[in-house]
Design an enzyme around this catalytic site. Structure first.
Site, PDB file in Angstrom:
ATOM      1  N   ASP A 265      -2.704  -3.498  -6.158  1.00  0.00           N
ATOM      2  CA  ASP A 265      -3.773  -4.045  -7.042  1.00  0.00           C
ATOM      3  C   ASP A 265      -3.391  -5.025  -8.076  1.00  0.00           C
ATOM      4  O   ASP A 265      -3.773  -6.334  -7.983  1.00  0.00           O
ATOM      5  CB  ASP A 265      -4.847  -3.380  -7.699  1.00  0.00           C
ATOM      6  CG  ASP A 265      -5.334  -2.187  -6.869  1.00  0.00           C
ATOM      7  OD1 ASP A 265      -5.580  -2.549  -5.690  1.00  0.00           O
ATOM      8  OD2 ASP A 265      -5.816  -1.203  -7.309  1.00  0.00           O
TER       9      ASP A 265
ATOM     10  N   ASP B 147      -5.095   5.050  -6.416  1.00  0.00           N
ATOM     11  CA  ASP B 147      -4.867   4.489  -7.922  1.00  0.00           C
ATOM     12  C   ASP B 147      -4.512   5.322  -8.849  1.00  0.00           C
ATOM     13  O   ASP B 147      -4.964   6.488  -9.209  1.00  0.00           O
ATOM     14  CB  ASP B 147      -6.537   3.927  -8.205  1.00  0.00           C
ATOM     15  CG  ASP B 147      -6.690   2.655  -7.399  1.00  0.00           C
ATOM     16  OD1 ASP B 147      -6.033   1.932  -6.547  1.00  0.00           O
ATOM     17  OD2 ASP B 147      -8.017   2.235  -6.985  1.00  0.00           O
TER      18      ASP B 147
END
Length: 180
Positions: free
Chosen positions: A146, A123
């Site tokens: 995401d 991320d």
């Protein structure tokens, strides 16, 4: 067999592959040329940074993969979810529904690949706001996969709540009951 691979479904498959590829390309750039793994944080805008995070869990940090068994359990669980989304996508006919599902599928593929190769999901997108010296993050640090999953879920929910195409099609296909 040709009924299975309709134009809309082929568009959906292509879009899912595109989302997964873009996700992996950006992750490669972030950990490769930008060296974010070592730099840890790059300030881009007053409200957006690139911040390196190894996400070993699923949504909101739940089910942390602290050992190899949990890692492979998460790979299996997310692969199963991806398979369910794929089957759902194959049953849909309307392009709007297929595109929402393809966003979810493409994002799932991107994150499954990370978890399979690295044991965690990379991320990096850090959206934040400074308020009275405190930092507020409306979202956890995330990635393109995401975001695609989230947008896909919103599309599916919005279409199921607000679009009447399916109801109108089924009503038109059903003959009117005769009064006897």
């Amino acid at each position: 067999m040709s009924n299975l691979f309709t134009r809309n479904r082929l568009i959906g498959f292509s879009f899912a592959v595109f989302i997964a590829a873009i996700d992996q390309l950006v992750k490669w750039y972030v950990i490769g040329p930008l060296n974010l793994r070592n730099v840890r944080n790059i300030e881009l805008l007053p409200f957006f940074d690139l911040t390196y995070v190894e996400n070993r869990g699923i949504s909101l940090g739940m089910l942390q993969a602290t050992n190899m068994e949990m890692r492979w359990l998460l790979v299996g669980m997310t692969a199963l979810i991806g398979l369910v989304v794929l089957v759902w996508m194959m049953r849909e006919k309307i392009l709007g529904d297929i595109l929402g599902l393809s966003l979810i599928l493409g994002g799932a593929i991107g994150n499954i690949y990370d978890r399979y190769v690295f044991g965690y999901v990379i991320d990096y997108a850090d959206l934040h706001v400074q308020v009275s010296g405190a930092t507020f993050r409306p979202f956890l640090i995330f990635n393109i996969a995401d975001a695609a999953i989230t947008i896909g879920v919103v599309i599916i929910l919005a279409r199921s709540l607000f679009v009447r195409e399916k109801d109108d099609e089924t009503e038109a296909a059903e003959p009117q009951a005769e009064n006897s």
